[in-house]
Design a protein around this motif. Structure first.
Motif, short mmCIF file in Angstrom:
data_model
loop_
_atom_site.label_atom_id
_atom_site.label_comp_id
_atom_site.label_asym_id
_atom_site.label_seq_id
_atom_site.Cartn_x
_atom_site.Cartn_y
_atom_site.Cartn_z
N GLY A 94 32.44 38.64 35.97
CA GLY A 94 32.68 39.96 35.41
C GLY A 94 31.45 40.62 34.82
O GLY A 94 31.54 41.77 34.38
N GLU A 95 30.31 39.95 34.80
CA GLU A 95 29.08 40.51 34.25
C GLU A 95 28.16 40.98 35.39
O GLU A 95 27.87 40.19 36.29
CB GLU A 95 28.34 39.49 33.39
CG GLU A 95 29.11 39.04 32.18
CD GLU A 95 28.35 38.01 31.36
OE1 GLU A 95 28.89 37.54 30.35
OE2 GLU A 95 27.20 37.67 31.74
N THR A 105 28.47 42.29 40.82
CA THR A 105 29.42 41.78 39.83
C THR A 105 30.43 40.91 40.54
O THR A 105 31.16 41.39 41.43
CB THR A 105 30.16 42.94 39.11
OG1 THR A 105 29.20 43.85 38.55
CG2 THR A 105 31.05 42.41 38.01
N ASP A 107 33.80 39.05 40.36
CA ASP A 107 35.01 39.13 39.52
C ASP A 107 35.78 37.82 39.47
O ASP A 107 36.29 37.44 38.41
CB ASP A 107 35.91 40.26 40.03
CG ASP A 107 35.25 41.63 39.92
OD1 ASP A 107 34.61 41.88 38.88
OD2 ASP A 107 35.34 42.42 40.87
N SER A 108 35.90 37.12 40.60
CA SER A 108 36.71 35.90 40.61
C SER A 108 36.35 35.03 41.80
O SER A 108 35.76 35.50 42.78
CB SER A 108 38.20 36.24 40.66
OG SER A 108 38.51 36.91 41.89
#
Length: 212
Positions: A94-95, A105, A107-108
């Motif tokens: 998320g960074e 970025t 996310d997952s």
């Protein structure tokens, strides 16, 4: 009555030396010898050349053996340090992190037993990420720039899929961003610890995204 010599010439006055007692005619004045000064000048010039060569050789080896200067402004980036976000080389999920013209970025990271109707050799690990072009020219982002790192330090390459969400040679214009997925076929039960992104056209990187 004195008789005059023939032709009216006056006789030489004083006693005259016979021709055999007269010395040889004076020769030309002796020339000064210049060769010692020439040799001295050549010797000084040769000495200066040797001194210059020794000085240049010493300076060269000193530069080669001198330790590299430390950059006092450098920060420890292995723990996400740095004053600027773009200076980080290790971030979390998320960074955002900057790499060349990209701002990435992740996310997952999720595992799946199938993807778009395709079965894996082991299991699929699906990385969902967003890529933004922060440069001044259009650029291509390809899923081959992303890799997975497991707990044993092994690096896994992405798999090619025909999904619309796949970031395969995705062209992104300046200021635009593109969300997508990168799929990996990894052994079942593999513990994924990090995602690495590398831009082959940039001297920076790779950047690491730690997976909790």
């Amino acid at each position: 009555m004195n008789e005059q010599p023939p032709g009216g010439a006056s006789p030489p006055s004083g006693p005259q030396q016979p021709p055999w007692q007269q010395g040889p005619p004076p020769g030309p004045p002796p020339q000064k010898r210049r060769w010692p000064w020439v040799l001295l000048g050549c010797g000084i010039a040769a000495l200066l050349v040797v001194i210059l060569a020794v000085a240049c050789t010493g300076a060269f080896f000193s530069a080669m053996t001198a330790p590299p200067e430390e950059n006092p402004g450098a920060s420890d980036t292995t723990e996400g340090g740095g004053d600027e976000e773009g200076a980080k080389t290790s971030v979390g999920l998320g960074e955002p992190v900057d790499l060349g013209q990209w701002r990435v970025t992740v996310d997952s990271v999720e595992t799946q037993t199938a993807y778009e109707g395709t079965s894996p050799q082991g299991e699929f690990a699906v990385v969902r990420l967003n890529v933004e072009n922060i440069g001044t020219e259009a650029t291509y982002f390809d899923s081959s720039a992303v890799s997975l790192v497991d707990a044993d330090g092994n690096s896994h390459s992405s798999a090619t899929t025909g999904s619309d969400d796949s970031l395969f040679l995705e062209q992104i214009n300046p200021g635009n961003e593109s969300p997508g997925e990168v799929v990996f076929d990894i052994p079942e039960g593999t513990e994924v610890t990090a995602v690495e992104v590398e831009d082959m056209m940039s001297p920076d990187g790779p950047v690491t995204i730690e997976v909790d």
